[in-house]
Design an enzyme around this catalytic site. Structure first.
Site, short mmCIF file in Angstrom:
data_model
loop_
_atom_site.label_atom_id
_atom_site.label_comp_id
_atom_site.label_asym_id
_atom_site.label_seq_id
_atom_site.Cartn_x
_atom_site.Cartn_y
_atom_site.Cartn_z
N ASN A 44 38.69 35.47 45.72
CA ASN A 44 39.88 34.60 45.60
C ASN A 44 39.37 33.17 45.43
O ASN A 44 39.41 32.36 46.34
CB ASN A 44 40.76 34.71 46.85
N GLU A 56 46.99 40.32 43.95
CA GLU A 56 47.35 39.40 45.02
C GLU A 56 47.56 37.97 44.51
O GLU A 56 47.13 37.00 45.12
CB GLU A 56 46.30 39.42 46.13
N ASP A 101 42.12 49.83 51.70
CA ASP A 101 41.57 48.51 51.99
C ASP A 101 40.62 48.53 53.17
O ASP A 101 40.90 47.91 54.20
CB ASP A 101 42.72 47.52 52.25
N GLU A 137 36.23 43.75 58.72
CA GLU A 137 37.57 43.17 58.77
C GLU A 137 38.54 44.03 59.56
O GLU A 137 39.37 43.52 60.31
CB GLU A 137 38.09 42.97 57.34
N TRP A 165 51.88 45.20 52.62
CA TRP A 165 50.84 44.70 53.50
C TRP A 165 51.16 44.99 54.96
O TRP A 165 50.38 44.67 55.84
CB TRP A 165 50.67 43.19 53.33
#
Length: 648
Positions: free
Chosen positions: A178, A259, A334, A362, A494
């Site tokens: 990103n 995203e 994910d 994560e 999400w």
């Protein structure tokens, strides 16, 4: 008087010695400086190998031999007296193999020549230009943070290169997928050039994540359409600029139309057209494009998220240029504690592919839980043949904390990624034993530690999301449970509720042929295996099926009872780690023992809270009794613990 001072210094020496902060990672060699290293003339990489061996090799003599008749694949032959390779880099890898075996007091392994399975073994850093790290749990960026400056900055990057080379990692994507377009401006290209120069002797190429809309965002073009000639010229000029400064620059990693990121869809173009435009400008310099397949929320918005990558890319198979590699997560969602393998690996037969693992934890406790990820990655390779992949990537867990990774045991995941990238047939136990011997010394009971490590991923699955449950995390930070979470500011896909679908009639996501038909994307025998409720493995049950609360599992137990039992089993496993770690206290230095002990206590607290919160929520639907007593902890969602990051 002199004798008194000497006695005082000796008495105080344990107090004056530097704290064992974990900064040395697994490279804890003791300087010797006595070996005679015989080597030909060479460049910086060969000199690095010679310097390492001269400083740390405990034998009397070792020969380094360049043999052009050997295969040019970074491999080497080490027999205890000599290291032989086609290349300087192969000799460097052989030097680290010799030092690795020496640290473990082991002999050179039988089998002769060894070479990496994957030619590209790359860390993906999600580092931002302001020094923060997305999903980073060990401080700020070592590349872009102001915490490290001048020689200290260069020294830390040099240490980073050395650690990577020691496990065979040969590439680094320096910035977040990103990404800001600013990374392609002169200011940051200067920084990247300096980093590349430091890492080059360790055989590491640098790559950049690029924003697909960069030429437009930076004001040079009116569009970012990949078929527009002005856009093509801008990218060619930019690639020429980079390669003029960094001749061995690796290429670009691209996250497009995912995203909210810009991409070729914005102009009615395909992923292949977008990737191929970049591939053309990089091919002139030998560079590659790594194009991520995680595109949920783009063209197929509303479709089952785990199906969207195949839906988007399958019809493009065979249309990508030869220097494009499609990079996909190991699972279709994910980086959850457990997912079935991503079916995109079954569907792209004419396209070069790479797997993307997440080292940074994560969704598996971040920098606070002991969760060794090698078993997860080995699980992936049991479904997807390494021979079908052209590269392997790992999302890094490295920050500017003094111990690099936050949790002392999180270092093992960095190490394991490198070792599996070299040889995916290595077992989890073998890698754990290697890491333990080098990190804690040969006096520690490695069998106890290896058992803790190799069982920790399954324990994490148990106390977080057993039986195929997934995405129960708090949407904001992915640390603690939020099974009931729906937030207006986040897309529904999400949030947890759409994934567990708990209701009075049962729990689980129906991806069978009677549901979203996600099973259709898998090759046989897995398509039929997962589709049939009678044959679907229990570990994937609630991933592929919605079943009643009293459904009988393969072991004969009722679903609700087994769900409760597994949450409790995960907690018992963490308790056992605390007991085993306490037994090892005399064998571990005080600083690292206390650090891990504190984190294990936090892990147990989090595991209990996760169990209690999730099961209380699900019980309102199951209406069934619990098989244990609650611990009395708060039932609010866990918030990320605030641990102070230690700077060097």
């Amino acid at each position: 008087m002199k004798q008194t001072i000497l006695s005082l210094l000796l008495a105080l020496s344990p107090l004056l010695s530097p704290a064992e902060d974990g900064h040395a990672l697994w490279l804890r060699y003791k300087p010797c400086g006595k070996a005679n290293i015989i080597a030909p003339q060479g460049g910086a990489t060969l000199q690095t190998a010679v310097d390492e061996l001269k400083r740390y090799w405990q034998g009397s003599e070792l020969k380094l031999i360049l043999n052009p008749r050997l295969k040019d694949d970074d491999g080497f032959l080490y027999n205890g007296d000599s290291i032989c390779s086609h290349s300087e880099l192969g000799l460097l890898y052989g030097a680290y193999e010799a030092l690795r075996l020496q640290a473990q007091e082991a002999y050179p392994r039988l089998g002769g020549y060894t070479a990496p399975k994957f030619s590209r073994r790359i860390l993906n850093h999600w580092d931002n230009l302001d020094g923060t790290i997305e999903c980073g749990y060990a401080g700020k960026s070592i590349f872009f943070s102001a915490n490290l400056k001048g020689q200290e900055w260069a020294g830390r990057i040099r240490e980073y290169g050395r650690a990577n080379a020691s496990v065979g990692i040969n590439g680094s994507v320096l910035n977040n997928v990103n990404t800001s377009p600013k990374v392609l401006t002169t200011q940051y290209i200067d920084t990247v050039c300096t980093i590349a120069n430091i890492l080059r002797p360790y055989g590491i190429k640098v790559y950049l994540s690029v924003n697909f809309g960069s030429p437009k965002a930076l004001g040079y073009t009116k569009t970012a359409d990949p078929l527009d000639e002005t856009v093509k010229k801008w990218w060619k000029k930019k690639a020429d600029e980079i390669y003029q400064r960094i001749p061995d620059f690796g290429g670009f990693l691209v996250k497009a139309n995912a995203e909210g990121q810009p991409g070729p869809f914005d102009y009615g173009r395909t992923h292949a057209e977008g990737a191929n435009m970049l591939a053309d400008v990089l091919a002139l310099h030998g560079g590659i494009v790594m194009w991520r397949s995680s595109v949920y929320g783009a063209k197929h918005k509303g479709e089952d998220r785990v199906m969207q990558a195949v839906s988007e890319f399958k019809d493009l198979d065979g249309l990508f240029k030869s220097n494009v590699i499609l990079q996909s997560k190991n699972g279709p969602l994910d980086f959850q504690p457990r997912e079935p393998y991503a079916p995109i690996f079954d569907n792209m037969k004419k396209t070069q592919q790479a797997v993307e693992f997440q080292i940074t934890q994560e969704y598996t406790g971040q920098g606070k839980h002991l969760v060794f990820l090698a078993p997860m990655w080995k699980e992936f390779f049991s479904f997807v043949a390494p021979d079908s992949l052209k590269a392997i990537a790992g999302v890094s867990n490295i920050g500017d904390d003094i111990n690099w990774c936050g949790h002392p045991f999180s270092q093992a995941n960095w190490y394991a990624f490198g070792r599996l990238a070299w040889n995916p047939s290595f077992s989890s136990d073998f890698i754990a034993q290697e890491w333990i011997g080098q990190t804690f010394g040969n006096e520690v009971n490695s069998y106890i530690l290896a058992d803790m490590m190799t069982t920790s991923r399954e324990a994490c699955v148990d106390y977080m999301m057993p039986l195929g449950l997934h995405h129960l995390f708090a949407s904001q930070h992915h640390y603690g449970p939020e099974a009931d979470g729906v937030k207006a500011e986040y897309p529904l896909e999400w949030c947890p509720i759409p994934y567990h679908k708990a209701a009075a009639d049962g729990i689980g996501f129906d991806r069978s042929s009677k549901g979203t038909n996600a099973v259709s994307q898998y090759r046989e025998p897995y398509r039929s295996l997962y589709d049939n409720l009678a044959t679907c493995p229990d570990e994937y049950l609630l991933w592929f099926h919605h079943v009643p609360w009293d459904y009988k599992l393969h072991n004969g137990d009722m679903l609700w009872d087994e769900l409760c039992a597994l949450y409790y089993r995960g907690i018992e496993q963490v308790v056992s780690y605390q007991k085993l770690w306490n037994e090892l206290r005399p064998q571990i230095d005080q600083e690292r023992w206390e650090h891990v002990n504190r984190l294990l206590a936090l892990q147990l607290e989090n595991a209990k809270e996760c169990r209690d919160y999730v099961l209380r929520y699900f019980q309102q639907f199951s209406k069934m009794p619990l098989k244990y007593n609650f611990t009395g902890v708060s039932y609010m969602p866990v918030q990320p613990a605030q641990l102070n990051h230690k700077q060097p």
